[in-house]
Enzyme design. Structure first.
Site, PDB file in Angstrom:
ATOM      1  N   CYS A 180       0.822  -1.213   0.000  1.00 33.02           N
ATOM      2  CA  CYS A 180       0.000   0.000   0.000  1.00 33.02           C
ATOM      3  C   CYS A 180       0.859   1.268   0.000  1.00 33.02           C
ATOM      4  O   CYS A 180       1.018   1.934   1.020  1.00 33.02           O
ATOM      5  CB  CYS A 180      -0.978   0.042   1.157  1.00 33.02           C
TER       6      CYS A 180
ATOM      7  N   ASP B 182       1.653  -9.999  -1.760  1.00 32.53           N
ATOM      8  CA  ASP B 182       2.831  -9.143  -1.610  1.00 32.53           C
ATOM      9  C   ASP B 182       4.145  -9.832  -1.977  1.00 32.53           C
ATOM     10  O   ASP B 182       5.129  -9.159  -2.279  1.00 32.53           O
ATOM     11  CB  ASP B 182       2.925  -8.642  -0.162  1.00 32.53           C
TER      12      ASP B 182
ATOM     13  N   LYS C 252       1.353  -3.422  -4.397  1.00 33.12           N
ATOM     14  CA  LYS C 252       1.131  -4.520  -3.444  1.00 33.12           C
ATOM     15  C   LYS C 252      -0.027  -4.140  -2.521  1.00 33.12           C
ATOM     16  O   LYS C 252       0.153  -3.380  -1.574  1.00 33.12           O
ATOM     17  CB  LYS C 252       2.404  -4.786  -2.639  1.00 33.12           C
ATOM     18  N   THR C 253      -1.208  -4.657  -2.830  1.00 34.78           N
ATOM     19  CA  THR C 253      -2.413  -4.306  -2.071  1.00 34.78           C
ATOM     20  C   THR C 253      -3.320  -5.524  -1.949  1.00 34.78           C
ATOM     21  O   THR C 253      -3.207  -6.476  -2.736  1.00 34.78           O
ATOM     22  CB  THR C 253      -3.219  -3.197  -2.792  1.00 34.78           C
ATOM     23  N   ALA C 254      -4.241  -5.470  -0.982  1.00 37.71           N
ATOM     24  CA  ALA C 254      -5.249  -6.525  -0.870  1.00 37.71           C
ATOM     25  C   ALA C 254      -6.150  -6.500  -2.105  1.00 37.71           C
ATOM     26  O   ALA C 254      -6.661  -7.532  -2.536  1.00 37.71           O
ATOM     27  CB  ALA C 254      -6.068  -6.322   0.397  1.00 37.71           C
TER      28      ALA C 254
ATOM     29  N   CYS D 212      -5.631   1.986  -4.314  1.00 34.43           N
ATOM     30  CA  CYS D 212      -5.127   2.640  -3.119  1.00 34.43           C
ATOM     31  C   CYS D 212      -6.063   3.792  -2.758  1.00 34.43           C
ATOM     32  O   CYS D 212      -6.035   4.840  -3.407  1.00 34.43           O
ATOM     33  CB  CYS D 212      -3.717   3.158  -3.420  1.00 34.43           C
TER      34      CYS D 212
HETATM   35  C1  LIG Z   1      -1.242   0.168   7.059  1.00 33.68           C
HETATM   36  C2  LIG Z   1      -1.647  -0.615   5.842  1.00 33.68           C
HETATM   37  C3  LIG Z   1      -2.626  -0.093   5.010  1.00 33.68           C
HETATM   38  C4  LIG Z   1      -3.020  -0.798   3.886  1.00 33.68           C
HETATM   39  N1  LIG Z   1      -4.030  -0.287   3.102  1.00 33.68           N
HETATM   40  C5  LIG Z   1      -4.496  -0.982   2.055  1.00 33.68           C
HETATM   41  C6  LIG Z   1      -5.614  -0.506   1.306  1.00 33.68           C
HETATM   42  O1  LIG Z   1      -6.181   0.551   1.598  1.00 33.68           O
HETATM   43  N2  LIG Z   1      -6.050  -1.244   0.258  1.00 33.68           N
HETATM   44  C7  LIG Z   1      -5.471  -2.439  -0.065  1.00 33.68           C
HETATM   45  O2  LIG Z   1      -5.934  -3.088  -0.996  1.00 33.68           O
HETATM   46  N3  LIG Z   1      -4.381  -2.916   0.616  1.00 33.68           N
HETATM   47  C8  LIG Z   1      -3.893  -2.221   1.668  1.00 33.68           C
HETATM   48  N4  LIG Z   1      -2.829  -2.711   2.402  1.00 33.68           N
HETATM   49  C9  LIG Z   1      -2.028  -3.844   1.869  1.00 33.68           C
HETATM   50  C10 LIG Z   1      -2.642  -5.215   2.114  1.00 33.68           C
HETATM   51  O3  LIG Z   1      -2.997  -5.370   3.463  1.00 33.68           O
HETATM   52  C11 LIG Z   1      -1.639  -6.292   1.693  1.00 33.68           C
HETATM   53  O4  LIG Z   1      -1.218  -6.028   0.374  1.00 33.68           O
HETATM   54  C12 LIG Z   1      -2.279  -7.681   1.743  1.00 33.68           C
HETATM   55  O5  LIG Z   1      -2.598  -8.015   3.079  1.00 33.68           O
HETATM   56  C13 LIG Z   1      -1.335  -8.735   1.139  1.00 33.68           C
HETATM   57  O6  LIG Z   1      -1.859 -10.003   1.295  1.00 33.68           O
HETATM   58  P1  LIG Z   1      -0.868 -11.286   1.455  1.00 33.68           P
HETATM   59  O7  LIG Z   1      -1.776 -12.455   1.630  1.00 33.68           O
HETATM   60  O8  LIG Z   1       0.128 -11.280   0.372  1.00 33.68           O
HETATM   61  O9  LIG Z   1      -0.068 -11.008   2.813  1.00 33.68           O
HETATM   62  P2  LIG Z   1      -0.633 -10.957   4.299  1.00 33.68           P
HETATM   63  O10 LIG Z   1      -2.068 -10.555   4.290  1.00 33.68           O
HETATM   64  O11 LIG Z   1       0.324 -10.121   5.043  1.00 33.68           O
HETATM   65  O12 LIG Z   1      -0.587 -12.467   4.824  1.00 33.68           O
HETATM   66  C14 LIG Z   1       0.581 -13.232   4.871  1.00 33.68           C
HETATM   67  C15 LIG Z   1       0.309 -14.473   5.709  1.00 33.68           C
HETATM   68  O13 LIG Z   1       1.429 -15.380   5.554  1.00 33.68           O
HETATM   69  C16 LIG Z   1       1.743 -15.936   6.801  1.00 33.68           C
HETATM   70  N5  LIG Z   1       3.164 -16.365   6.796  1.00 33.68           N
HETATM   71  C17 LIG Z   1       4.258 -15.580   6.903  1.00 33.68           C
HETATM   72  N6  LIG Z   1       5.376 -16.334   6.910  1.00 33.68           N
HETATM   73  C18 LIG Z   1       4.975 -17.623   6.793  1.00 33.68           C
HETATM   74  C19 LIG Z   1       5.669 -18.874   6.756  1.00 33.68           C
HETATM   75  N7  LIG Z   1       7.006 -18.944   6.848  1.00 33.68           N
HETATM   76  N8  LIG Z   1       4.950 -20.011   6.626  1.00 33.68           N
HETATM   77  C20 LIG Z   1       3.585 -19.951   6.551  1.00 33.68           C
HETATM   78  N9  LIG Z   1       2.882 -18.804   6.593  1.00 33.68           N
HETATM   79  C21 LIG Z   1       3.572 -17.650   6.725  1.00 33.68           C
HETATM   80  C22 LIG Z   1       1.455 -14.811   7.798  1.00 33.68           C
HETATM   81  O14 LIG Z   1       1.256 -15.329   9.109  1.00 33.68           O
HETATM   82  C23 LIG Z   1       0.196 -14.192   7.206  1.00 33.68           C
HETATM   83  O15 LIG Z   1      -0.983 -14.782   7.741  1.00 33.68           O
HETATM   84  C24 LIG Z   1      -2.416  -2.042   3.560  1.00 33.68           C
HETATM   85  C25 LIG Z   1      -1.444  -2.577   4.420  1.00 33.68           C
HETATM   86  C26 LIG Z   1      -1.066  -1.877   5.549  1.00 33.68           C
HETATM   87  C27 LIG Z   1      -0.024  -2.476   6.472  1.00 33.68           C
END
Ligand SMILES: Cc1cc2nc3c(=O)[nH]c(=O)nc-3n(C[C@H](O)[C@H](O)[C@H](O)COP(=O)(O)OP(=O)(O)OC[C@H]3O[C@@H](n4cnc5c(N)ncnc54)[C@H](O)[C@@H]3O)c2cc1C
Length: 459
Positions: free
Chosen positions: A210, A347, A355-357, A390
Site C-alpha cells: 500500500c 505481496d 502490493k495491495t489486498a 489505493c
Molecule cells: C497500514 C496498511 C494499510 C493498507 N491499506 C491498504 C488498502 O487501503 N487497500 C489495499 O488493498 N491494501 C492495503 N494494504 C495492503 C494489504 O494489506 C496487503 O497487500 C495484503 O494483506 C497482502 O496479502 P498477502 O496475503 O500477500 O499477505 P498478508 O495478508 O500479510 O498475509 C501473509 C500471511 O502469511 C503468513 N506467513 C508468513 N510467513 C509464513 C511462513 N514462513 N509459513 C507460513 N505462513 C507464513 C502470515 O502469518 C500471514 O498470515 C495495507 C497494508 C497496511 C499495512
C-alpha cells in the site's frame, strides 16, 4: 563444498536457515542438499513422516484465504491445506482508519481458525524451506509436506531492524506506525495529544505494501489537527525516499491541493536511517539534486514510520526467488517461471503491481483458474492485468481513489460521473468505510469474486 557444509551444520544451532544459506550463497555454495539437517539443528532428521495434499497454500493472509475460497467455489471436493503459524488474520487495509480514529482495532482482526474456509486443512506451522524438485516443503521443526500444486503467498517482511534504534523506541517517545496492529491506536493517541511541535511522516524506498499508506496517515492526522485547531502550531514534513508524491501522476494534483492546504513540507530523496527515541531525533540520508548524499538530523515530537519492506527470509534464499528475493512468476498467469506447478500472488510475488489486498482480490481467481486448468479441471488461461487500488484518505470523509493496472494505466471500477477517482470523493470514503470491509470478509475471503471475475486469454 565440504567445509561449507560442515560450517553450515555447526552453525545450525545458533543461526537461522536463511542466514546460513545466504552466507553460503554469497561464497558460491548451494546448501540445498543439507537444508533438512540445518533446520534440524545440524542432525539428520530421523522422523521422516510426511503429509501430502493435492494443493498446498503457504500463508493464510488476504491472498491465501482468497485463493482457497476461489478454488473451493470452483470445486468443493478439492484437497487443500493452508500452512500458517498465525493465530489471527488481519484486515490490514483497516489500520489506516484505526490510526485515524475511525475504526476500532479489534474489528480488523479475526481468528485464523474462523477465517480458514470450511473443508480446508490448516497446518499451524511456519514453512522453512522448499524442495521443488521433490514437490516438498520443510516446516520449522523439520516436518515435510508434499504437494501436487503449490501456492506461495506469505506476504512480505517489515524490516524494522534496517533502521538503527527504531525497534527500541517503537510505541514510545512519540514514535509510531500504522503498519502494526498494536501501534495504529497509538498513532491516534499521539495525534490527539500533540498540540504544537513537529510531526514527521516517513516513506521508505519502494516496493512497499500500500504505497499510499504513509501519506494517508499524514493527511488524516493533519485533518484532525485542522479540526481541533492545532494545525497552525504543528509543522508537518513528509520525508520520502522516492522522488514523487505518488507513483501514478494522475492522482498527484488532488493530493498536492491537500499538501498545500495542510501546509505540509515535502522532502523527497530522504531515507530514514536512525531514530533516537529519547532524544527525539530522526536521521535521514538525503540525496541532493546533484546526487550527493548527506546525513540530516531532524527533531520531532511525533514520528510516523513506515519501515523498508523485503521478501520474507525463507523466500529470499529459496530456489523460487528472483535476484531481488521475490517469487519469480509470470506477471499475467502468476505461474512460477521455472516450476510449472508453483504459483505466487499477494505481496510476495515479483509482479510489478501495487502490493495491495485489492491486487490479491483480482489475483486469487486467476491463480485458482490456472491451477485447476493445470489439474485438467478447467479450460484456458486466466490473466491478471496488474490491477491494484489505493484509497488515499485525504481527509475524514473524503478519498482520492487510485485504481490502476500495470504501467500505471487508470482502471476505475465506476463510471466517472459516479466516482472520479482523481478527485476527492465522499462516495469513495463510504466505499472504504462501509463497503470494502464486508467485501473483504464476506466476498473475497468467501470465494464470491465480486468485481474480480478472471479474464481468459484469447485461445
Ligand atoms: C497500514 C496498511 C494499510 C493498507 N491499506 C491498504 C488498502 O487501503 N487497500 C489495499 O488493498 N491494501 C492495503 N494494504 C495492503 C494489504 O494489506 C496487503 O497487500 C495484503 O494483506 C497482502 O496479502 P498477502 O496475503 O500477500 O499477505 P498478508 O495478508 O500479510 O498475509 C501473509 C500471511 O502469511 C503468513 N506467513 C508468513 N510467513 C509464513 C511462513 N514462513 N509459513 C507460513 N505462513 C507464513 C502470515 O502469518 C500471514 O498470515 C495495507 C497494508 C497496511 C499495512
Amino acid at each position: 563444498m565440504r567445509s561449507t557444509t560442515m560450517w553450515a551444520l555447526a552453525e545450525a544451532r545458533s543461526k537461522s536457515l536463511p542466514e546460513i544459506v545466504a552466507v553460503a550463497q554469497k561464497a558460491g555454495y548451494d546448501m540445498k542438499g543439507v537444508v533438512r539437517r540445518i533446520i534440524n539443528q545440524g542432525r539428520t532428521p530421523l522422523d521422516d513422516v510426511e503429509v501430502a495434499h493435492a494443493i498446498v497454500i503457504i500463508g493464510g493472509g488476504a491472498a491465501g484465504i482468497a485463493t482457497a475460497a476461489s478454488l473451493l467455489a470452483r470445486d468443493p471436493e478439492l484437497d487443500i491445506a493452508i500452512i500458517d503459524p498465525a493465530d489471527v488474520h488481519y484486515y490490514q487495509p483497516g489500520w489506516t482508519l484505526v490510526g485515524g480514529g475511525v475504526f476500532d482495532a479489534a474489528t480488523t482482526a479475526h481468528t485464523m481458525a474462523a477465517t480458514i474456509p470450511r473443508g480446508v486443512h490448516w497446518i499451524k506451522a511456519a514453512v522453512a524451506a522448499f524442495e521443488p524438485e521433490r514437490n516438498a516443503l520443510i516446516l520449522d521443526g523439520c516436518r515435510v509436506v508434499k504437494y501436487q500444486q503449490l501456492v506461495v503467498c506469505p506476504g512480505l517482511k517489515l524490516d524494522w531492524h534496517a533502521i538503527e534504534g527504531l525497534s527500541d523506541t517503537l510505541g514510545r517517545n512519540g514514535v509510531t506506525s500504522n503498519y502494526l496492529y498494536h501501534l495504529a491506536p497509538y498513532t491516534w493517541k499521539l495525534v490527539n495529544e500533540l498540540g504544537r511541535g513537529r510531526a514527521i511522516f516517513t516513506q521508505p524506498p519502494m516496493p512497499i505494501k500500500c504505497a499510499g499508506a504513509p501519506q494517508k496517515a499524514m493527511y488524516l492526522s493533519a485533518d484532525q489537527w485542522k479540526r481541533n485547531g492545532a494545525l497552525e502550531h504543528i509543522d508537518i514534513e513528509f520525508c520520502s525516499a522516492g522522488a514523487a508524491l505518488f507513483g501514478v501522476a494522475d492522482y498527484v494534483p488532488a493530493l498536492m491541493e491537500y499538501v498545500q492546504n495542510y501546509g505540509i513540507q515535502l522532502s523527497f530523496g530522504n531515507t530514514l536511517v536512525r531514530v533516537d527515541g529519547p532524544g527525539k531525533i530522526a536521521t535521514f540520508r538525503c540525496t541532493g539534486a546533484n546526487g550527493v548524499e548527506q546525513l540530516v538530523e531532524r527533531p520531532f515530537d511525533l514520528l510516523h514510520v513506515v519501515p523498508p519492506q523485503v521478501a520474507p527470509d525463507f523466500i529470499r534464499v529459496s530456489p523460487l526467488a528472483d535476484a531481488a528475493g521475490w517469487v519469480n512468476v509470470d506477471q499475467a498467469t502468476l505461474r512460477h517461471k521455472n516450476w510449472p506447478n508453483i504459483y505466487a500472488l499477494g505481496d510476495v510475488a515479483n509482479t510489478p503491481n501495487a502490493k495491495t489486498a485489492a491486487a490479491a482480490r483480482k489475483q486469487a481467481p486467476v491463480v485458482a483458474h490456472n491451477l485447476l486448468a493445470a489439474m485438467g479441471k478447467a479450460e484456458g488461461s486466466a490473466q491478471y492485468d496488474g490491477y491494484g487500488s489505493c484509497p488515499l484518505t485525504v481527509e475524514r470523509g473524503k478519498i482520492v481513489l487510485a485504481e490502476f493496472t500495470y504501467g500505471g494505466k487508470l482502471a476505475p471500477s465506476f463510471p466517472r460521473w459516479l466516482l472520479d477517482g482523481t478527485r476527492p470523493s465522499r462516495l469513495a470514503w463510504l466505499l472504504k468505510e462501509r463497503i470494502l470491509p464486508p467485501l473483504y470478509w464476506k466476498g473475497m475471503l468467501k470465494g464470491r469474486e465480486w468485481l474480480a471475475k478472471p479474464e481468459l486469454a484469447d485461445q
